[in-house]
Motif scaffolding. Structure first.
Motif, PDB file in Angstrom:
ATOM      1  N   VAL A 118       8.872   0.918   5.045  1.00 56.94           N
ATOM      2  CA  VAL A 118       7.418   0.763   4.916  1.00 56.94           C
ATOM      3  C   VAL A 118       6.785   2.047   4.371  1.00 56.94           C
ATOM      4  CG1 VAL A 118       5.278   0.465   6.227  1.00 56.94           C
ATOM      5  CG2 VAL A 118       7.236  -1.025   6.682  1.00 56.94           C
ATOM      6  N   ARG A 147       7.416   2.369   0.660  1.00 61.77           N
ATOM      7  CA  ARG A 147       6.599   1.447  -0.135  1.00 61.77           C
ATOM      8  C   ARG A 147       5.115   1.771  -0.065  1.00 61.77           C
ATOM      9  NH1 ARG A 147       9.311  -3.176  -1.887  1.00 61.77           N
ATOM     10  NH2 ARG A 147       7.409  -3.352  -3.151  1.00 61.77           N
ATOM     11  N   GLY A 148       4.746   2.699   0.812  1.00 66.54           N
ATOM     12  CA  GLY A 148       3.341   3.090   0.927  1.00 66.54           C
ATOM     13  C   GLY A 148       2.472   2.061   1.612  1.00 66.54           C
ATOM     14  N   TRP A 149       3.061   1.266   2.505  1.00 67.33           N
ATOM     15  CA  TRP A 149       2.324   0.173   3.132  1.00 67.33           C
ATOM     16  C   TRP A 149       1.579   0.571   4.402  1.00 67.33           C
ATOM     17  CZ3 TRP A 149       6.876  -3.796   2.455  1.00 67.33           C
ATOM     18  CH2 TRP A 149       6.897  -4.218   1.122  1.00 67.33           C
ATOM     19  N   THR A 171      -0.760   2.658   4.338  1.00 71.54           N
ATOM     20  CA  THR A 171      -2.134   2.745   3.842  1.00 71.54           C
ATOM     21  C   THR A 171      -2.680   1.338   3.640  1.00 71.54           C
ATOM     22  OG1 THR A 171      -1.586   4.788   2.662  1.00 71.54           O
ATOM     23  CG2 THR A 171      -3.614   3.652   2.018  1.00 71.54           C
ATOM     24  N   HIS A 177      -3.149  -0.979   5.958  1.00 67.81           N
ATOM     25  CA  HIS A 177      -2.223  -1.860   6.685  1.00 67.81           C
ATOM     26  C   HIS A 177      -2.825  -3.188   7.102  1.00 67.81           C
ATOM     27  CE1 HIS A 177      -4.446  -0.387  10.171  1.00 67.81           C
ATOM     28  NE2 HIS A 177      -4.148   0.854   9.796  1.00 67.81           N
ATOM     29  N   ARG A 219       1.124  -7.249   6.287  1.00 62.47           N
ATOM     30  CA  ARG A 219       2.474  -7.466   5.782  1.00 62.47           C
ATOM     31  C   ARG A 219       3.432  -7.732   6.945  1.00 62.47           C
ATOM     32  NH1 ARG A 219       3.409  -6.346   0.508  1.00 62.47           N
ATOM     33  NH2 ARG A 219       1.781  -5.220  -0.617  1.00 62.47           N
ATOM     34  N   HIS A 229       6.448  -6.996   7.309  1.00 64.15           N
ATOM     35  CA  HIS A 229       7.277  -5.830   7.629  1.00 64.15           C
ATOM     36  C   HIS A 229       6.593  -4.960   8.682  1.00 64.15           C
ATOM     37  CE1 HIS A 229       7.977  -7.143   3.490  1.00 64.15           C
ATOM     38  NE2 HIS A 229       9.225  -6.717   3.608  1.00 64.15           N
ATOM     39  N   LEU A 230       5.268  -4.835   8.566  1.00 69.86           N
ATOM     40  CA  LEU A 230       4.511  -4.041   9.534  1.00 69.86           C
ATOM     41  C   LEU A 230       4.477  -4.722  10.897  1.00 69.86           C
ATOM     42  CD1 LEU A 230       1.580  -2.910   7.224  1.00 69.86           C
ATOM     43  CD2 LEU A 230       3.201  -1.383   8.358  1.00 69.86           C
TER      44      LEU A 230
END
Length: 311
Positions: free
Chosen positions: A51, A54-56, A58, A60, A175, A177-178
């Motif tokens: 994560v 991928r910069g995710w 930010t 979120h 997301r 993944h989060l």
């Protein structure tokens, strides 16, 4: 490679990995609580690194309510793993995995109990078929406490997974993944009181299997699944999901010599067929007199735990 073809390959690989999960659990030599604790620890590291890369983090999309729902889903997921791994020990990987795949039926029952969703006659019939398959697969005989105990653990795991699905499906705009990262992070403090670090320090080569559970079966596997969800229709996801129990049964036989008997084998297709009928979306009826409307291109699938019923 076409988008859908790539998604098929990704989900198939994810399901094959999921089917080998039981081998990693057994070979680690750790107790179910220790296995889940370290799976959460290594899995959080793997998902967190992905994560972050991928910069995710930010933007979120989490709100306090969504974060609370993800954490509650994590409680259900973590103890679902504990019960499933207990079932591996009490019975066998094959039996536990097949019984575990009764999750869609508990999801239907929970929908009726919690949200007053109507169970159609067809769905009720498939629930009855699945129950008949479950009775055959269990193969429990009088005095066979191990199989009975394993059956109970696997059913408890299925119920907890269904509860997690109900909760997680209410999280939108975040997301997956989060959400998964929050769920494994919740498992670390939750299982810390149950972890036996003294026993874990004596595992030796078992640490490699534990690391594999976190890095491969939580990190790599979930990344593959969530990437595939965005490329595949729900029907194909539901069908490919049954790669998981098929691989698990073959792996259990190849490594440990465990196999289900003839009567038990008769119950497997009943559960699989009923599971597909309950999971697959109903075909919309199109009137012959009216031309079928053109539809937009297929959009991303919802990445909920129910999509593949993976461990």
């Amino acid at each position: 490679m076409r988008n859908e073809t790539r998604g098929t390959v990704e989900l198939t690989l994810a399901m094959v990995l999921s089917g080998t999960l039981g081998i990693f659990v057994v070979e680690s030599g750790a107790s179910p609580f220790d296995v889940v604790f370290f799976r959460c620890l290594f899995g959080a590291a793997a998902l967190g690194a992905y994560v972050l890369a991928r910069g995710w983090f930010t933007g979120h999309g989490f709100t306090p309510k969504k974060l609370g729902l993800a954490a509650l889903g994590g409680v259900f997921i973590v103890f679902n793993w504990v019960f499933l791994f207990e079932a591996y020990e009490a019975a066998s990987i094959s039996l536990a995995t097949v019984v575990y795949h009764t999750q869609p039926f508990f999801l239907v029952l929970l929908g009726a109990a919690l949200f007053r969703e109507r169970i159609t006659a067809a769905r009720f019939g498939w629930l009855a078929v699945a129950f008949a398959g479950l009775v055959l697969v269990s193969g429990v005989r009088p005095g066979d406490t191990g199989s009975l105990k394993g059956l109970g653990f696997a059913l408890a795991a299925a119920v907890l997974y269904a509860l997690s699905t109900v909760v997680t499906k209410r999280i939108t705009g975040v997301r997956p993944h989060l959400v998964a990262l929050v769920q494994v992070l919740v498992g670390i403090p939750l299982l810390l009181p149950f972890a036996d670090f003294g026993a874990a320090s004596r595992l030796g080569a078992g640490w490699a299997w534990l690391a594999g559970l976190g890095l491969i079966h939580t990190g790599v596997m979930y990344v593959l699944m969530y990437a595939a969800y965005q490329k595949l229709p729900t029907a194909k996801i539901a069908v490919l999901a049954f790669t998981y129990p098929a691989v698990a049964m073959v792996a259990d036989w190849a490594v440990y010599g465990h196999h289900i008997g003839l009567v038990q084998a008769l119950g497997v297709p009943l559960i699989v067929l009923a599971g597909l009928k309950v999971t697959l979306p109903a075909r919309p009826r199109v009137r012959a007199a009216a031309p079928a409307p053109r539809t937009a291109a297929h959009g991303p699938e919802a990445a909920s735990p129910a999509a593949t019923r993976s461990a």
